[in-house]
Write a protein that holds these residues in place. Structure first.
Motif, PDB file in Angstrom:
ATOM      1  N   ARG A 184      43.660  32.381  45.466  1.00 22.42           N
ATOM      2  CA  ARG A 184      43.950  32.501  46.919  1.00 22.42           C
ATOM      3  C   ARG A 184      42.675  32.192  47.777  1.00 22.42           C
ATOM      4  N   GLY A 185      41.623  32.026  47.124  1.00 22.89           N
ATOM      5  CA  GLY A 185      40.229  31.970  48.229  1.00 22.89           C
ATOM      6  C   GLY A 185      39.200  32.224  47.220  1.00 22.89           C
ATOM      7  N   ARG A 186      38.081  31.849  47.769  1.00 24.47           N
ATOM      8  CA  ARG A 186      36.759  32.101  47.117  1.00 24.47           C
ATOM      9  C   ARG A 186      35.761  33.232  47.770  1.00 24.47           C
ATOM     10  N   ILE A 187      35.151  33.850  47.211  1.00 24.72           N
ATOM     11  CA  ILE A 187      34.283  35.119  47.658  1.00 24.72           C
ATOM     12  C   ILE A 187      32.931  34.232  47.941  1.00 24.72           C
ATOM     13  N   ARG A 188      32.811  33.896  49.092  1.00 21.32           N
ATOM     14  CA  ARG A 188      31.475  33.211  49.455  1.00 21.32           C
ATOM     15  C   ARG A 188      30.212  33.854  49.442  1.00 21.32           C
ATOM     16  N   GLU A 189      30.259  35.440  49.421  1.00 23.10           N
ATOM     17  CA  GLU A 189      28.867  35.972  49.466  1.00 23.10           C
ATOM     18  C   GLU A 189      28.262  36.065  47.836  1.00 23.10           C
ATOM     19  N   ALA A 190      29.156  35.562  46.982  1.00 21.99           N
ATOM     20  CA  ALA A 190      28.756  35.709  45.552  1.00 21.99           C
ATOM     21  C   ALA A 190      27.727  34.702  45.241  1.00 21.99           C
ATOM     22  N   SER A 191      26.813  35.054  44.271  1.00 21.24           N
ATOM     23  CA  SER A 191      25.894  33.931  44.034  1.00 21.24           C
ATOM     24  C   SER A 191      26.314  32.884  42.963  1.00 21.24           C
ATOM     25  N   ASN A 192      27.437  33.442  42.168  1.00 18.74           N
ATOM     26  CA  ASN A 192      28.218  32.621  41.036  1.00 18.74           C
ATOM     27  C   ASN A 192      29.598  32.631  41.639  1.00 18.74           C
ATOM     28  N   THR A 193      30.494  31.389  41.190  1.00 15.30           N
ATOM     29  CA  THR A 193      31.758  31.398  41.589  1.00 15.30           C
ATOM     30  C   THR A 193      32.753  32.635  41.182  1.00 15.30           C
ATOM     31  N   ALA A 194      32.972  33.227  42.333  1.00 14.95           N
ATOM     32  CA  ALA A 194      33.908  34.421  42.156  1.00 14.95           C
ATOM     33  C   ALA A 194      35.237  33.997  43.069  1.00 14.95           C
ATOM     34  N   LEU A 195      36.524  34.078  42.611  1.00 14.13           N
ATOM     35  CA  LEU A 195      37.532  33.788  43.285  1.00 14.13           C
ATOM     36  C   LEU A 195      38.480  34.889  43.518  1.00 14.13           C
ATOM     37  N   TYR A 196      39.084  35.017  44.526  1.00 15.61           N
ATOM     38  CA  TYR A 196      40.080  36.121  44.985  1.00 15.61           C
ATOM     39  C   TYR A 196      41.418  35.760  44.599  1.00 15.61           C
ATOM     40  N   CYS A 197      42.046  36.233  43.768  1.00 13.61           N
ATOM     41  CA  CYS A 197      43.230  36.068  43.071  1.00 13.61           C
ATOM     42  C   CYS A 197      44.298  37.006  43.050  1.00 13.61           C
ATOM     43  N   THR A 198      45.735  36.368  42.892  1.00 15.49           N
ATOM     44  CA  THR A 198      46.447  37.353  42.682  1.00 15.49           C
ATOM     45  C   THR A 198      47.063  37.137  41.215  1.00 15.49           C
ATOM     46  N   VAL A 199      47.510  38.168  40.475  1.00 13.85           N
ATOM     47  CA  VAL A 199      47.979  38.228  39.041  1.00 13.85           C
ATOM     48  C   VAL A 199      49.462  38.750  38.990  1.00 13.85           C
ATOM     49  N   THR A 200      50.377  37.917  38.479  1.00 12.36           N
ATOM     50  CA  THR A 200      51.758  38.378  38.115  1.00 12.36           C
ATOM     51  C   THR A 200      52.392  38.254  36.791  1.00 12.36           C
ATOM     52  N   HIS A 201      52.883  39.524  36.647  1.00  8.66           N
ATOM     53  CA  HIS A 201      53.544  39.589  34.830  1.00  8.66           C
ATOM     54  C   HIS A 201      54.489  40.380  34.828  1.00  8.66           C
ATOM     55  N   GLU A 202      55.814  39.981  34.503  1.00  9.71           N
ATOM     56  CA  GLU A 202      56.938  40.783  34.318  1.00  9.71           C
ATOM     57  C   GLU A 202      57.155  41.529  35.528  1.00  9.71           C
ATOM     58  N   GLY A 203      57.082  40.946  36.736  1.00 13.85           N
ATOM     59  CA  GLY A 203      57.570  41.507  37.803  1.00 13.85           C
ATOM     60  C   GLY A 203      56.525  42.545  38.541  1.00 13.85           C
ATOM     61  N   ARG A 204      55.398  42.360  37.989  1.00 14.05           N
ATOM     62  CA  ARG A 204      54.390  43.301  38.869  1.00 14.05           C
ATOM     63  C   ARG A 204      53.365  42.342  39.154  1.00 14.05           C
ATOM     64  N   GLU A 205      52.676  42.856  40.307  1.00 13.83           N
ATOM     65  CA  GLU A 205      51.440  41.874  40.883  1.00 13.83           C
ATOM     66  C   GLU A 205      50.329  42.751  41.317  1.00 13.83           C
ATOM     67  N   ALA A 206      48.968  42.184  41.299  1.00 14.58           N
ATOM     68  CA  ALA A 206      47.985  42.911  41.876  1.00 14.58           C
ATOM     69  C   ALA A 206      46.946  41.996  42.153  1.00 14.58           C
ATOM     70  N   ALA A 207      46.193  42.392  43.029  1.00 18.94           N
ATOM     71  CA  ALA A 207      45.036  41.579  43.335  1.00 18.94           C
ATOM     72  C   ALA A 207      44.014  41.669  42.347  1.00 18.94           C
ATOM     73  N   CYS A 208      43.062  40.418  42.265  1.00 14.68           N
ATOM     74  CA  CYS A 208      42.153  40.529  41.347  1.00 14.68           C
ATOM     75  C   CYS A 208      40.782  39.732  41.645  1.00 14.68           C
ATOM     76  N   VAL A 209      39.741  39.623  40.817  1.00 12.82           N
ATOM     77  CA  VAL A 209      38.457  38.839  40.930  1.00 12.82           C
ATOM     78  C   VAL A 209      38.629  38.068  39.804  1.00 12.82           C
ATOM     79  N   TYR A 210      38.379  36.748  39.960  1.00 15.03           N
ATOM     80  CA  TYR A 210      38.303  35.983  38.720  1.00 15.03           C
ATOM     81  C   TYR A 210      37.067  35.241  38.858  1.00 15.03           C
ATOM     82  N   LYS A 211      36.391  35.445  37.640  1.00 18.27           N
ATOM     83  CA  LYS A 211      34.845  34.576  37.825  1.00 18.27           C
ATOM     84  C   LYS A 211      34.945  33.813  36.670  1.00 18.27           C
ATOM     85  N   PRO A 212      35.046  32.371  36.853  1.00 13.60           N
ATOM     86  CA  PRO A 212      35.237  31.729  35.567  1.00 13.60           C
ATOM     87  C   PRO A 212      33.544  31.244  35.024  1.00 13.60           C
ATOM     88  N   VAL A 213      33.682  31.320  33.497  1.00 13.31           N
ATOM     89  CA  VAL A 213      32.052  30.891  32.894  1.00 13.31           C
ATOM     90  C   VAL A 213      31.727  29.661  33.591  1.00 13.31           C
TER      91      VAL A 213
END
Length: 277
Positions: free
Chosen positions: A31-60
């Motif tokens: 959904r967007g990038r967290i620009r304050e982070a020193s490394n890549t940190a992405l604001y995301c949603t994650v959906t599975h079997e009808g459930r959803e939550a907000a999360c942070v995804y930091k790719p290696v």
């Protein structure tokens, strides 16, 4: 089609298996990038079997190399910190998993919605902390003077100080402390942890040299057992940390129990991270 059931972050704990499954197996949408982070940190949603939550995804792939952490990954150490915290039974690190995502393998952590709460840090006049506060050290006020930096004498922070000593957290800043609903407190950003050398840098020095609580001693005893060569925590950490890092974690737990006190700055490494907040 009905809308996914959104999981409020405040309603879960680090040991909620449904949330771990959601983070590990759900579909990640950036959904967007967290620009304050020193490394890549992405604001995301994650959906599975009808459930959803907000999360942070930091790719290696978005990690910057660190000269003093030449092996392993930030993402792996973030997950390792969550596993150690979960083993303590303290709900201090949001659910965190290592998984594949839109930009490759990375850390995925449940997003924590912060709420106004009691002050955890303050800058005060004088040379001693008032009751209810613990002194960290003096800071330059910018006008030629100094003031005392303090943190709250809070049992949640005290547990976090013990956890940081176990994982050898080299970067416990004030901005990594997240007050959440229900009186919960979470610590985040554990990418620079588990070094084999002493690198503890934290704002939570207020209990340095004081006896560990009975609760902390019981938790450390349980961690020691879980970290044995054939223990479940050692097995869980093996894909994330080197054997030397796991050995060092085991040694830190044993040293804390032997000393019976909160650690104090060793003088070989800056004791407070910069910037502190």
């Amino acid at each position: 089609m009905s809308a996914p059931e959104r999981i409020p972050p405040r309603s879960v704990t680090t040991t909620d298996p449904a949330v771990t499954t959601l983070l590990a197996e759900g579909e990640l949408t950036v959904r967007g990038r967290i620009r304050e982070a020193s490394n890549t940190a992405l604001y995301c949603t994650v959906t599975h079997e009808g459930r959803e939550a907000a999360c942070v995804y930091k790719p290696v792939a978005g990690e910057r190399p660190l000269w003093d952490f030449p092996t392993g990954t930030l993402a792996g150490r973030e997950v390792a910190a969550h596993l150690v915290c979960a083993a303590t039974g303290w709900d201090l690190v949001p659910p965190t998993v290592l998984r594949d995502g839109p930009h490759g393998e990375g850390m995925c952590q449940l997003w924590v919605e912060t709420v106004p709460g009691d002050a955890l840090l303050a800058v005060v006049e004088g040379e001693e902390a008032e009751p209810g506060w613990k002194a960290i050290g003096f800071v330059d006020t910018g006008d030629g003077g100094t003031a005392l930096l303090v943190h709250a004498d809070d049992p949640r922070l005290r547990r976090l100080a013990v956890l940081d000593a176990v994982i050898n957290n080299a970067d416990r800043k004030g901005g990594h402390l997240l007050p959440a609903a229900g009186g919960r407190l979470y610590g985040i950003d554990h990418g620079v942890t588990f070094h084999t050398e002493d690198k503890l840098r934290t704002l939570l020095w207020g209990w340095a040299g004081e006896p560990l609580t009975e609760e902390a001693r019981e938790v450390l005893t349980g961690l020691g057992a879980a970290l044995a060569d054939d223990g479940p925590l050692s097995a869980a950490l093996a894909p994330l940390l080197s054997a030397e890092e796991i050995d060092a974690t085991r040694a830190r737990v044993a040293a804390l129990l032997a000393a019976g006190t909160h650690p104090a700055p060793g003088g070989q490494w800056p004791a407070i991270p910069w910037p502190p907040v």
